[in-house]
Design an enzyme around this catalytic site. Structure first.
Site, PDB file in Angstrom:
ATOM      1  N   ASN A  29      94.711 -10.378  61.965  1.00 29.53           N
ATOM      2  CA  ASN A  29      93.818 -10.379  60.798  1.00 29.53           C
ATOM      3  C   ASN A  29      94.116  -9.150  59.947  1.00 29.53           C
ATOM      4  O   ASN A  29      94.961  -8.327  60.312  1.00 29.53           O
ATOM      5  CB  ASN A  29      92.346 -10.432  61.235  1.00 29.53           C
ATOM      6  CG  ASN A  29      91.996  -9.263  62.126  1.00 29.53           C
ATOM      7  OD1 ASN A  29      92.035  -8.120  61.701  1.00 29.53           O
ATOM      8  ND2 ASN A  29      91.676  -9.548  63.379  1.00 29.53           N
TER       9      ASN A  29
ATOM     10  N   LYS B  43     111.459 -18.067  70.603  1.00 27.99           N
ATOM     11  CA  LYS B  43     111.037 -18.441  69.254  1.00 27.99           C
ATOM     12  C   LYS B  43     110.970 -19.975  69.166  1.00 27.99           C
ATOM     13  O   LYS B  43     111.919 -20.660  69.563  1.00 27.99           O
ATOM     14  CB  LYS B  43     112.062 -17.884  68.251  1.00 27.99           C
ATOM     15  CG  LYS B  43     111.656 -18.094  66.828  1.00 27.99           C
ATOM     16  CD  LYS B  43     112.682 -17.498  65.885  1.00 27.99           C
ATOM     17  CE  LYS B  43     112.385 -17.946  64.462  1.00 27.99           C
ATOM     18  NZ  LYS B  43     113.470 -17.709  63.550  1.00 27.99           N
TER      19      LYS B  43
ATOM     20  N   PHE C 243      79.991  -3.392  64.961  1.00 31.94           N
ATOM     21  CA  PHE C 243      80.239  -3.600  63.530  1.00 31.94           C
ATOM     22  C   PHE C 243      80.109  -5.085  63.239  1.00 31.94           C
ATOM     23  O   PHE C 243      80.477  -5.905  64.066  1.00 31.94           O
ATOM     24  CB  PHE C 243      81.647  -3.127  63.149  1.00 31.94           C
ATOM     25  CG  PHE C 243      81.688  -1.682  62.763  1.00 31.94           C
ATOM     26  CD1 PHE C 243      81.477  -0.695  63.713  1.00 31.94           C
ATOM     27  CD2 PHE C 243      81.922  -1.306  61.453  1.00 31.94           C
ATOM     28  CE1 PHE C 243      81.493   0.642  63.365  1.00 31.94           C
ATOM     29  CE2 PHE C 243      81.947   0.023  61.083  1.00 31.94           C
ATOM     30  CZ  PHE C 243      81.730   0.997  62.042  1.00 31.94           C
TER      31      PHE C 243
ATOM     32  N   LYS D 267      73.869  -9.143  71.066  1.00 33.23           N
ATOM     33  CA  LYS D 267      74.719  -8.261  71.881  1.00 33.23           C
ATOM     34  C   LYS D 267      73.934  -7.062  72.440  1.00 33.23           C
ATOM     35  O   LYS D 267      74.519  -6.156  73.026  1.00 33.23           O
ATOM     36  CB  LYS D 267      75.933  -7.791  71.061  1.00 33.23           C
ATOM     37  CG  LYS D 267      76.814  -8.966  70.593  1.00 33.23           C
ATOM     38  CD  LYS D 267      78.214  -8.538  70.161  1.00 33.23           C
ATOM     39  CE  LYS D 267      78.929  -9.722  69.504  1.00 33.23           C
ATOM     40  NZ  LYS D 267      80.365  -9.519  69.311  1.00 33.23           N
TER      41      LYS D 267
END
Ligand code: C5P
Length: 400
Positions: free
Chosen positions: A212, A291, A325, A343
Site C-alpha cells: 500500500n 516469477k 491509528f 481493539k
C-alpha cells in the site's frame, strides 16, 4: 517571545574561526525565525571569516567579541551574557575552541562565558577531517562528553580544504532541528516504546507483491519524537526506504506475518505499543517461488486474512499502553471510535487517508476515554511531538 516546543527564549550563538562561519549567518536567521532572541558572540578568528555587521542586522543586537567590552556597565560581559541565556550554541566550533573548552580555559570572551555558564552548552564541530580524527581532538571530545557538553554533528562530506570525510559542520536547518530535539521535555524518560511503521508487502511471486502507499513518515516521525522525549524506542518497520531514526533499535520486516513475529518477540518488554503500520489485510495463499509467466487466461489470486497485530497485543493478559491509528476515507471519527472499542484501545489516532498518505502535513483527531482532541493541521514532525505529549500524559497518569 518564546520558542514553541522547547520553552527556550534567549540563546547565545558563539562563532569561532572556521570557513563554516559563513553558514552561521543562516543559522542565526533560522533561530530568530523560530522566535528566539539570539545574542552573537564571536572570537577574533571568526571575524576573519564573517563580519559582525551581518549578525547585528540579523539578530537586532550588537555582537560581542571582547572580554574588555566597555559597552557592559559592570565590566563583566561574560557573566552578563551567560546569565541571561537559556542555552549556548557554538557553531562552528573549531578544534582549537573544543581543546580550550576541554581544558576549561578562559582566555577570550566566548571561552570565559562558556565556563561561567549556568545553562546547557551545545557545540557544532567544524574542521578538516584529519583534525577531527586526530587523537588530541578525540581525547578532547571524550572529556567534553564527560562534562555533558552536547556535540551536534559533525557530518561527513566534501570539505573546504578539498578532502572528503568527517568534520563538516551540520547544515543550519539540521542544527536547528537538533537543538529543538535536545530541548524537548523528557516526558518518557526510560520508558520502553515499541512501534510498528510503514506498509507491509505480501508476495505474489518472486518479484511481485501486494502493498500500500504508506510512506512510513508518520511512524518514523513518531519514533523520533519518542526518542526526543527520552524513550527507548524499538521500531518494527515494513519496507520504506526511510533513514533509520538515530538511537532507535530497528527491525526490518516485509510481510504482516513477519511483523507479528517481530512484535511478539519484543512485546513483553514494552511499556507502550504504538501501531502505526498500515498492515495489509490479506496475504496471498501459496505465493509462487518463481516469477509467474504471463498468458491469456484470467489469473486468480487466493487471499487469506492477515493476523491483527494490535488486537493480538491488546488481547494479552497484561498488555502495555496501546495506541492505534485509523486511516479512513469516510465517516472518520465514527469508524475510528468503533475500532478503538473493538481493539480495546485507550487511544486511537484518526486521520483522513486521502490527505495523510505520503503527505508531509496532516490533521489528527485523537479519541480517548475523555473524548476527542484535534491536533490542527501541521507537519508530521510537529504532530508527532504533540501526539507523544498526549500519549505521555495518558501513560504517566496511569502509572502507579
Ligand atoms: O487496519 P485497521 O484500520 O484495522 O488498523 C487499525 C490499527 O490496527 C492500526 O494501528 C494498525 O497499525 C493496526 N493493525 C495491526 N494489524 C493488522 C491491521 C491493523 O496491527 N493486521
Amino acid at each position: 517571545m518564546e520558542h514553541k516546543s522547547t520553552g527556550l527564549k534567549r540563546i547565545v550563538l558563539g562563532i569561532t574561526g572556521g570557513v563554516a562561519a559563513y553558514k552561521a549567518a543562516e543559522l542565526a536567521r533560522l533561530l530568530v525565525k523560530r522566535g528566539l532572541d539570539v545574542q552573537v558572540v564571536m572570537t577574533q578568528a571568526a571575524s576573519h571569516f564573517i563580519g559582525a555587521a551581518t549578525f547585528q542586522a540579523i539578530t537586532g543586537h550588537p555582537v560581542f567579541a571582547d572580554l574588555w567590552d566597555e559597552r557592559v556597565d559592570n565590566g563583566m560581559a561574560h557573566i552578563d551574557l551567560s546569565r541571561g541565556a537559556d542555552a549556548i550554541l557554538v557553531a562552528p566550533a573549531s578544534a582549537d575552541f573544543l581543546a580550550k573548552l576541554a581544558q576549561g580555559r578562559a582566555d577570550d570572551l566566548l571561552t570565559t562565558l562558556c565556563l561561567a555558564r549556568d545553562c546547557p552548552l551545545l557545540a557544532a564541530p567544524a574542521m578538516n577531517r584529519q583534525m577531527w580524527e586526530s587523537p588530541a581532538t578525540q581525547r578532547n571530545l571524550a572529556r567534553l562528553a564527560e562534562d555533558e557538553i552536547a556535540m551536534l554533528g559533525p557530518a561527513s562530506g566534501e570539505q573546504a580544504c578539498g578532502e572528503t570525510g568527517f568534520g563538516r559542520m551540520l547544515e543550519p536547518e539540521h542544527l536547528v532541528d537538533d537543538l529543538e530535539a535536545y530541548f524537548q521535555p523528557k516526558r518518557l524518560k526510560g520508558v520502553k516504546v515499541l512501534m510498528t511503521a510503514g506498509p507491509t508487502y505480501e508476495a505474489i511471486d518472486a518479484v511481485r507483491g501486494i502493498t500500500n502507499r504508506s510512506s512510513g513518515k508518520m511512524g518514523y516521525a513518531l519514533a523520533r519524537a519518542a526518542l526526543e522525549a527520552g524513550a527507548e524506542v524499538t521500531l518494527v518497520t515494513g519496507p520504506t526506504g526511510m533513514a533509520t531514526p538515530e538511537g532507535a533499535q530497528v527491525q526490518h520486516v516485509v510481510s504482516a506475518q513477519q511483523m507479528l513475529e517481530a512484535v511478539e518477540v519484543r512485546i513483553g518488554e514494552a511499556d507502550i505499543f504504538i501501531a502505526v503500520a498500515a498492515v495489509a489485510d490479506y496475504y496471498v495463499l501459496n505465493p509462487s517461488e518463481n516469477k509467474i509467466k504471463k498468458d491469456a487466461h484470467i489469473l486468480t489470486l487466493e487471499l487469506a486474512p492477515n493476523p491483527d497485530i494490535l488486537a493480538n497485543v491488546t488481547a494479552k493478559a497484561a498488555p502495555p499502553f496501546c495506541v492505534g491509528f485509523a486511516a479512513e476515507s469516510e465517516n472518520l471519527e465514527e469508524y475510528a471510535e468503533l475500532k478503538r472499542k473493538r481493539k480495546h484501545l485507550p487511544l486511537i489516532v484518526a486521520n483522513d487517508v486521502k490527505e495523510a498518505i505520503g503527505s508531509d502535513s496532516v490533521q489528527l483527531i485523537l479519541l480517548d476515554d475523555a473524548g476527542r482532541h484535534v491536533l490542527e493541521q501541521a507537519d508530521k514532525r510537529t504532530q508527532a511531538r504533540r501526539l507523544i505529549e498526549h500519549i505521555a500524559r495518558l501513560y504517566n497518569a496511569r502509572r502507579p
